[in-house]
Design an enzyme around this catalytic site. Structure first.
Site, PDB file in Angstrom:
ATOM      1  N   GLU A 196      51.139-106.365  22.823  1.00 18.70           N
ATOM      2  CA  GLU A 196      52.298-105.052  22.948  1.00 18.70           C
ATOM      3  C   GLU A 196      51.445-104.026  23.303  1.00 18.70           C
ATOM      4  O   GLU A 196      50.231-103.358  22.527  1.00 18.70           O
ATOM      5  CB  GLU A 196      52.833-104.819  21.485  1.00 18.70           C
ATOM      6  CG  GLU A 196      54.101-105.964  21.088  1.00 18.70           C
ATOM      7  CD  GLU A 196      54.680-105.560  20.054  1.00 18.70           C
ATOM      8  OE1 GLU A 196      54.433-104.641  19.145  1.00 18.70           O
ATOM      9  OE2 GLU A 196      55.600-106.180  19.955  1.00 18.70           O
ATOM     10  N   THR A 230      44.747-105.983  15.648  1.00 21.08           N
ATOM     11  CA  THR A 230      45.425-105.105  16.369  1.00 21.08           C
ATOM     12  C   THR A 230      44.260-104.349  17.030  1.00 21.08           C
ATOM     13  O   THR A 230      43.185-103.931  16.074  1.00 21.08           O
ATOM     14  CB  THR A 230      46.112-103.957  15.400  1.00 21.08           C
ATOM     15  OG1 THR A 230      47.203-104.706  14.941  1.00 21.08           O
ATOM     16  CG2 THR A 230      46.870-102.917  16.258  1.00 21.08           C
ATOM     17  N   ARG A 242      54.876-114.172  18.591  1.00 22.66           N
ATOM     18  CA  ARG A 242      56.201-114.167  18.370  1.00 22.66           C
ATOM     19  C   ARG A 242      57.282-115.440  17.870  1.00 22.66           C
ATOM     20  O   ARG A 242      58.211-115.228  17.055  1.00 22.66           O
ATOM     21  CB  ARG A 242      56.729-114.208  20.026  1.00 22.66           C
ATOM     22  CG  ARG A 242      56.440-113.121  20.715  1.00 22.66           C
ATOM     23  CD  ARG A 242      56.705-111.911  20.208  1.00 22.66           C
ATOM     24  NE  ARG A 242      56.241-110.824  21.134  1.00 22.66           N
ATOM     25  CZ  ARG A 242      56.225-109.509  20.975  1.00 22.66           C
ATOM     26  NH1 ARG A 242      56.617-108.957  19.613  1.00 22.66           N
ATOM     27  NH2 ARG A 242      55.785-108.660  21.702  1.00 22.66           N
ATOM     28  N   GLU A 296      50.536-100.286  23.742  1.00 22.08           N
ATOM     29  CA  GLU A 296      51.063 -99.094  22.928  1.00 22.08           C
ATOM     30  C   GLU A 296      49.969 -98.094  22.913  1.00 22.08           C
ATOM     31  O   GLU A 296      49.059 -98.115  23.509  1.00 22.08           O
ATOM     32  CB  GLU A 296      51.381 -99.318  21.523  1.00 22.08           C
ATOM     33  CG  GLU A 296      52.070-100.843  21.166  1.00 22.08           C
ATOM     34  CD  GLU A 296      52.515-100.892  19.755  1.00 22.08           C
ATOM     35  OE1 GLU A 296      52.445-100.106  19.061  1.00 22.08           O
ATOM     36  OE2 GLU A 296      52.960-102.011  19.396  1.00 22.08           O
ATOM     37  N   LYS A 323      51.851-110.493  13.212  1.00 21.78           N
ATOM     38  CA  LYS A 323      51.248-109.265  13.483  1.00 21.78           C
ATOM     39  C   LYS A 323      49.933-108.792  13.093  1.00 21.78           C
ATOM     40  O   LYS A 323      49.037-108.022  13.524  1.00 21.78           O
ATOM     41  CB  LYS A 323      51.953-107.955  13.328  1.00 21.78           C
ATOM     42  CG  LYS A 323      53.536-107.943  13.964  1.00 21.78           C
ATOM     43  CD  LYS A 323      53.333-107.648  15.453  1.00 21.78           C
ATOM     44  CE  LYS A 323      54.831-107.032  15.840  1.00 21.78           C
ATOM     45  NZ  LYS A 323      54.958-106.536  17.077  1.00 21.78           N
ATOM     46  N   ASP A 372      48.769-104.406  20.247  1.00 22.87           N
ATOM     47  CA  ASP A 372      49.194-104.701  19.102  1.00 22.87           C
ATOM     48  C   ASP A 372      49.740-106.210  19.195  1.00 22.87           C
ATOM     49  O   ASP A 372      50.936-106.713  19.245  1.00 22.87           O
ATOM     50  CB  ASP A 372      50.453-104.107  18.416  1.00 22.87           C
ATOM     51  CG  ASP A 372      50.848-104.510  17.095  1.00 22.87           C
ATOM     52  OD1 ASP A 372      50.153-104.911  16.260  1.00 22.87           O
ATOM     53  OD2 ASP A 372      51.950-104.560  16.831  1.00 22.87           O
ATOM     54  N   GLU A 418      58.984-109.422  27.202  1.00 24.91           N
ATOM     55  CA  GLU A 418      59.718-108.849  28.186  1.00 24.91           C
ATOM     56  C   GLU A 418      59.352-109.439  29.697  1.00 24.91           C
ATOM     57  O   GLU A 418      60.302-109.766  30.353  1.00 24.91           O
ATOM     58  CB  GLU A 418      59.865-107.532  27.806  1.00 24.91           C
ATOM     59  CG  GLU A 418      60.406-107.016  26.720  1.00 24.91           C
ATOM     60  CD  GLU A 418      59.918-105.600  26.312  1.00 24.91           C
ATOM     61  OE1 GLU A 418      60.591-104.519  26.885  1.00 24.91           O
ATOM     62  OE2 GLU A 418      58.602-105.263  25.792  1.00 24.91           O
ATOM     63  N   GLN A 474      56.486-114.649  14.181  1.00 23.31           N
ATOM     64  CA  GLN A 474      57.424-113.627  13.900  1.00 23.31           C
ATOM     65  C   GLN A 474      58.640-113.791  13.813  1.00 23.31           C
ATOM     66  O   GLN A 474      59.284-113.309  12.608  1.00 23.31           O
ATOM     67  CB  GLN A 474      57.093-112.499  14.802  1.00 23.31           C
ATOM     68  CG  GLN A 474      57.802-111.164  14.679  1.00 23.31           C
ATOM     69  CD  GLN A 474      57.635-110.117  15.756  1.00 23.31           C
ATOM     70  OE1 GLN A 474      56.577-110.221  16.795  1.00 23.31           O
ATOM     71  NE2 GLN A 474      58.210-108.972  15.892  1.00 23.31           N
ATOM     72  N   HIS A 487      62.355-101.316  25.436  1.00 28.47           N
ATOM     73  CA  HIS A 487      61.828-102.443  24.881  1.00 28.47           C
ATOM     74  C   HIS A 487      62.762-102.925  23.804  1.00 28.47           C
ATOM     75  O   HIS A 487      63.161-104.118  23.679  1.00 28.47           O
ATOM     76  CB  HIS A 487      60.481-101.845  24.195  1.00 28.47           C
ATOM     77  CG  HIS A 487      59.833-103.110  23.214  1.00 28.47           C
ATOM     78  ND1 HIS A 487      59.302-104.164  23.804  1.00 28.47           N
ATOM     79  CD2 HIS A 487      59.854-103.165  21.894  1.00 28.47           C
ATOM     80  CE1 HIS A 487      59.270-104.875  22.351  1.00 28.47           C
ATOM     81  NE2 HIS A 487      59.430-104.200  21.556  1.00 28.47           N
ATOM     82  N   ASP A 531      53.504 -98.921  12.704  1.00 25.90           N
ATOM     83  CA  ASP A 531      53.792 -99.234  14.081  1.00 25.90           C
ATOM     84  C   ASP A 531      55.103 -98.856  14.239  1.00 25.90           C
ATOM     85  O   ASP A 531      56.247 -99.598  13.374  1.00 25.90           O
ATOM     86  CB  ASP A 531      53.504-100.735  14.313  1.00 25.90           C
ATOM     87  CG  ASP A 531      53.531-101.138  15.852  1.00 25.90           C
ATOM     88  OD1 ASP A 531      53.385-100.066  16.563  1.00 25.90           O
ATOM     89  OD2 ASP A 531      53.996-102.185  16.178  1.00 25.90           O
TER      90      ASP A 531
END
Lengths: 383, 383
Positions: free
Chosen positions: A175, A233, A213, A177, A229, A209, A332, A216, A111, A104
């Site tokens: 996420e 996925t 948070r 992606e 994570k 993904d 975000e 993490q 970002h 990844d």
């Protein structure tokens, strides 16, 4: 023009993504699938994953695609081919390829800047290495799952007052992606040059993904994300072959990159994503604006002599554009929870609640001029 | 007592590691190998990797081990078994298992402390999370190679004065580790409890996690090590079954760990490693002193619901003891190059030179009382 009903829509012969339905390799045409091993005498297609076919390389990919287009457009093949078409509805789509290594990246400047501002407000948002290296890390390949798979909220440690606390994640995120699937392997000790992307990469999937948070944030120093994570996925069930996509120019880079990352023709794909949260489109991340291209990612990943294998998946990192409604994570989008997102049902969200469904879709300029729809990736959070 | 000549040495019936020689599953006895599919009617042994056998679980592992001991000790089987013994010399040993995911931990307090002192001399050597979490990250499974494979010096970016420079690593290092191989998988969404280690883990390998410190130092913020590690990880050709090893007490932990990491019987393996550099033993890292045990690592790795698969490999992280001559990396042994290591040929070393050979060996208390020798892992650096 295809003789298949409904092939004049987004899933026409300009698209033809590959998948695995009821254990057999198919291409999608309209709302139907064509069973490939029934119409093509190619041993690699007798499989429940695309890996053997992807390993054959660009000449075989091109020959199969051309033949499938011919079969689906020339009326003279209709009688022999039609029996091997069947409705997509009701079929079980499985992970289309066996995943080798999953890498990844972290290639959106917007970002990385947003994350920097949120977590390190008193420092420059980008680390000194960011514009020199397509920063990336290895994820867990064993928990890459196909679209539609439910995602159980992970438990784990997060930072507490005096000591860490344990429990279900309270900041579960997505996420959005774009992932690239390797077909042709490279040998250990060799490198894949930045201009050799198309000789190795078979196609594209959408990737969510999922990220916890809080887990993490507590775990990631100094060795990077791990349990925040690794629980899941999600990828789309359809692999869009590169051949279906047009290339578009990629953004200029400053400072100049090292020679092994300098492309002779700096290009990427104009994939426009949409992030749907419980029925509301909350964001439209633009992949074309990513600072590092997939060709640079592949060149970087192998410049130390690391091999790639058929089925390796490397994802772009969260796709975020410059505007808030172009961000590819809820971290975000809600500005770390400070600015909730209003959904069309009147509810407000910051991070994911149990029962929430997130669906990523995308379209891109196609190689024939007709836009290409990519396969969606969707998942619902369970408690 | 075995009827096999040479079985009274370290490779007796108390040991019996599994490997793959000339494409067939074998156990080692003395300086010979026993071809297992020729003497045992078990479909899972008809393979060129141990995966199918490892997936069968502890009852099957125990039954096979007991039967092999019986075949090799009871004179009445000699006539039928002897034809399936052959000399190890001249056989090609391949990677004994297909690697699923590869996770590398960071579980030696002495190692983490040394690294902290070297890289962050003005801060506390351990990060605040270190005594709460068995810190780890995913490595590259596609570049896990068997002992004897040459290791090509990786090239990559390292920090420069004004801008990064590119070239062959100038700080190529080893990491002496112990790796654990998963046999029985777990389902996604499930956890493996800290007391369920032996229900999932089949055996042990020695691991050399080759590391390019200059590449690693420039790339690792914020997502962890990537190209500084991904070029090669060497493992031994022999998997020592857990059944061959005795357990020993593991060090006390302070502060108390969270309940999911609290073992009812806190134990580990008394594996004493030796690091040989071009014929000189330069270090003797003691595995038993590791702060986090493999059972805690497995429980942590799955507490978020991440599944494990047959063939998953998780390594301990660099094994270092409290003394300099017990460190498992040359970064520590040479104190980041400040204190060169004298080899018996009179030469001095800090990091690896082209042509250097590093061999890791180990012994451990065995379950029968006789010490067990683990399979070595060796590699030579090429330019």
């Amino acid at each position: 023009m295809s003789w298949v009903a409904g092939a004049d829509g987004p899933w026409g012969t300009h698209n033809l993504p590959y998948g695995v339905a009821d254990g057999r390799i198919v291409v999608r045409i309209g709302d139907q699938v064509l069973d490939l091993q029934s119409v093509l005498a190619l041993e690699a297609l007798r499989s429940s994953t695309l890996n053997d076919f992807m390993a054959l390389g660009p000449d075989a990919w091109r020959a199969v695609r051309e033949r499938v287009v011919e079969l689906l457009t020339d009326e003279q093949h209709r009688e022999t081919v039609e029996p091997h078409l069947s409705p997509l509805a009701g079929k079980t789509l499985t992970l289309p390829f066996a995943v080798g290594d999953y890498v990844d990246f972290y290639s959106s400047e917007d970002h990385a800047t947003n994350v920097g501002k949120l977590f390190r407000p008193d420092s420059p948002p980008l680390y000194p290495n960011w514009k020199h290296i397509p920063i990336g890390y290895h994820g867990r390949s064993g928990t890459v799952v196909v679209t539609g798979t439910e995602v159980k909220r992970p438990s784990g440690q997060r930072k507490g007052e005096a000591a860490p606390v344990f429990g279900p994640s309270v900041r579960l995120d997505i996420e959005a992606e774009v992932g690239f699937v390797v077909g042709v392997p490279s040998a250990m000790g060799d490198t894949v040059g930045v201009d050799d992307f198309a000789a190795h990469v078979f196609g594209v999937v959408l990737v969510n993904d999922w990220s916890a948070r809080d887990i993490q944030a507590w775990e990631y120093v100094p060795l990077g994300p791990f349990l925040g994570k690794s629980f899941a996925t999600s990828v789309s069930a359809w692999v869009t072959p590169l051949a279906a996509l047009a290339t578009v120019p990629a953004p200029a880079q400053d400072p100049e990159v090292l020679p092994y990352l300098a492309e002779s023709d700096r290009s990427t794909y104009g994939i426009d994503l949409e992030v749907d949260w419980n029925g509301t489109v909350v964001s439209r991340p633009p992949f074309a604006g990513m600072y590092w291209t997939p060709a640079q990612q592949l060149a970087h990943m192998t410049v130390n002599g690391a091999s790639v294998r058929t089925g390796d998946l490397f994802a772009s990192g969260t796709v975020s554009g410059p505007r808030r409604d172009q961000t590819g994570s809820f971290l975000e989008l809600s500005w770390s929870g400070a600015d909730p997102v209003k959904l069309e049902d009147g509810s407000e969200r910051t991070f994911l609640l149990d029962g929430d469904t997130v669906t990523l879709t995308a379209t891109a300029p196609g190689s024939t001029g007709r836009p290409v729809v990519l396969g969606e990736v969707t998942g619902t959070v369970t408690g």
